[in-house]
Design a protein around this motif. Structure first.
Motif, PDB file in Angstrom:
ATOM      1  N   PHE A  18       0.825  -1.198   0.000  1.00 12.57           N
ATOM      2  CA  PHE A  18       0.000   0.000   0.000  1.00 12.57           C
ATOM      3  C   PHE A  18       0.867   1.259   0.000  1.00 12.57           C
ATOM      4  CE2 PHE A  18      -2.647   3.264   2.030  1.00 12.57           C
ATOM      5  CZ  PHE A  18      -3.779   3.176   1.250  1.00 12.57           C
ATOM      6  N   GLY A  19       1.907   1.262   0.810  1.00  8.54           N
ATOM      7  CA  GLY A  19       2.803   2.419   0.877  1.00  8.54           C
ATOM      8  C   GLY A  19       3.542   2.673  -0.427  1.00  8.54           C
ATOM      9  N   LEU A  20       4.008   1.599  -1.070  1.00  8.98           N
ATOM     10  CA  LEU A  20       4.685   1.763  -2.362  1.00  8.98           C
ATOM     11  C   LEU A  20       3.722   2.281  -3.416  1.00  8.98           C
ATOM     12  CD1 LEU A  20       6.939  -1.419  -2.455  1.00  8.98           C
ATOM     13  CD2 LEU A  20       7.653   0.957  -2.139  1.00  8.98           C
ATOM     14  N   GLY A  21       2.486   1.824  -3.358  1.00 10.10           N
ATOM     15  CA  GLY A  21       1.485   2.339  -4.294  1.00 10.10           C
ATOM     16  C   GLY A  21       1.221   3.818  -4.083  1.00 10.10           C
ATOM     17  N   LEU A  22       1.152   4.225  -2.823  1.00 12.80           N
ATOM     18  CA  LEU A  22       0.955   5.650  -2.536  1.00 12.80           C
ATOM     19  C   LEU A  22       2.133   6.488  -3.008  1.00 12.80           C
ATOM     20  CD1 LEU A  22      -0.691   5.819   1.012  1.00 12.80           C
ATOM     21  CD2 LEU A  22      -1.712   6.352  -1.194  1.00 12.80           C
ATOM     22  N   LEU A  23       3.343   5.961  -2.831  1.00 12.72           N
ATOM     23  CA  LEU A  23       4.526   6.681  -3.324  1.00 12.72           C
ATOM     24  C   LEU A  23       4.494   6.812  -4.845  1.00 12.72           C
ATOM     25  CD1 LEU A  23       7.423   5.297  -1.116  1.00 12.72           C
ATOM     26  CD2 LEU A  23       6.481   7.608  -1.142  1.00 12.72           C
ATOM     27  N   ALA A  24       4.059   5.771  -5.524  1.00 12.92           N
ATOM     28  CA  ALA A  24       3.967   5.833  -6.983  1.00 12.92           C
ATOM     29  C   ALA A  24       2.926   6.860  -7.419  1.00 12.92           C
ATOM     30  CB  ALA A  24       3.628   4.457  -7.551  1.00 12.92           C
ATOM     31  N   ILE A  25       1.805   6.911  -6.718  1.00  9.26           N
ATOM     32  CA  ILE A  25       0.771   7.903  -7.040  1.00  9.26           C
ATOM     33  C   ILE A  25       1.300   9.315  -6.819  1.00  9.26           C
ATOM     34  CG2 ILE A  25      -1.470   8.804  -6.319  1.00  9.26           C
ATOM     35  CD1 ILE A  25      -2.285   5.869  -5.773  1.00  9.26           C
ATOM     36  N   ALA A  26       1.997   9.517  -5.700  1.00  9.60           N
ATOM     37  CA  ALA A  26       2.569  10.839  -5.424  1.00  9.60           C
ATOM     38  C   ALA A  26       3.606  11.214  -6.480  1.00  9.60           C
ATOM     39  CB  ALA A  26       3.194  10.854  -4.034  1.00  9.60           C
ATOM     40  N   ALA A  27       4.419  10.248  -6.904  1.00  7.60           N
ATOM     41  CA  ALA A  27       5.431  10.517  -7.926  1.00  7.60           C
ATOM     42  C   ALA A  27       4.777  10.912  -9.251  1.00  7.60           C
ATOM     43  CB  ALA A  27       6.316   9.288  -8.117  1.00  7.60           C
TER      44      ALA A  27
END
Length: 68
Positions: A18-27
């Motif tokens: 979930f955290g990696l997905g959020l980082l990808a969305i933010a990027a």
């Protein structure tokens, strides 16, 4: 005496997904704000980790609590 509960590895894995997905969305938002239009496909696919981690965590938690 007091036995420790068995380790539940699915929850930390789902939180990392979930955290990696959020980082990808933010990027993606940052790169789009900087003017980039054609983002790499791996970055777009990495955003799918966010809902996958959420679903995996919910399913694993429900299954774990059913066994008790």
């Amino acid at each position: 005496m007091a036995s420790s509960a068995p380790r539940f590895a699915a929850l930390p894995v789902s939180m990392v997904m979930f955290g990696l997905g959020l980082l990808a969305i933010a990027a993606i938002f940052v790169l789009f704000g900087l003017g980039y239009q054609n983002l790499p496909i791996w970055l777009n696919l990495a955003t799918l980790l966010c809902p996958a981690g959420l679903i995996f965590g919910v399913v694993a938690t429900v299954l774990r609590n059913r066994r008790r």
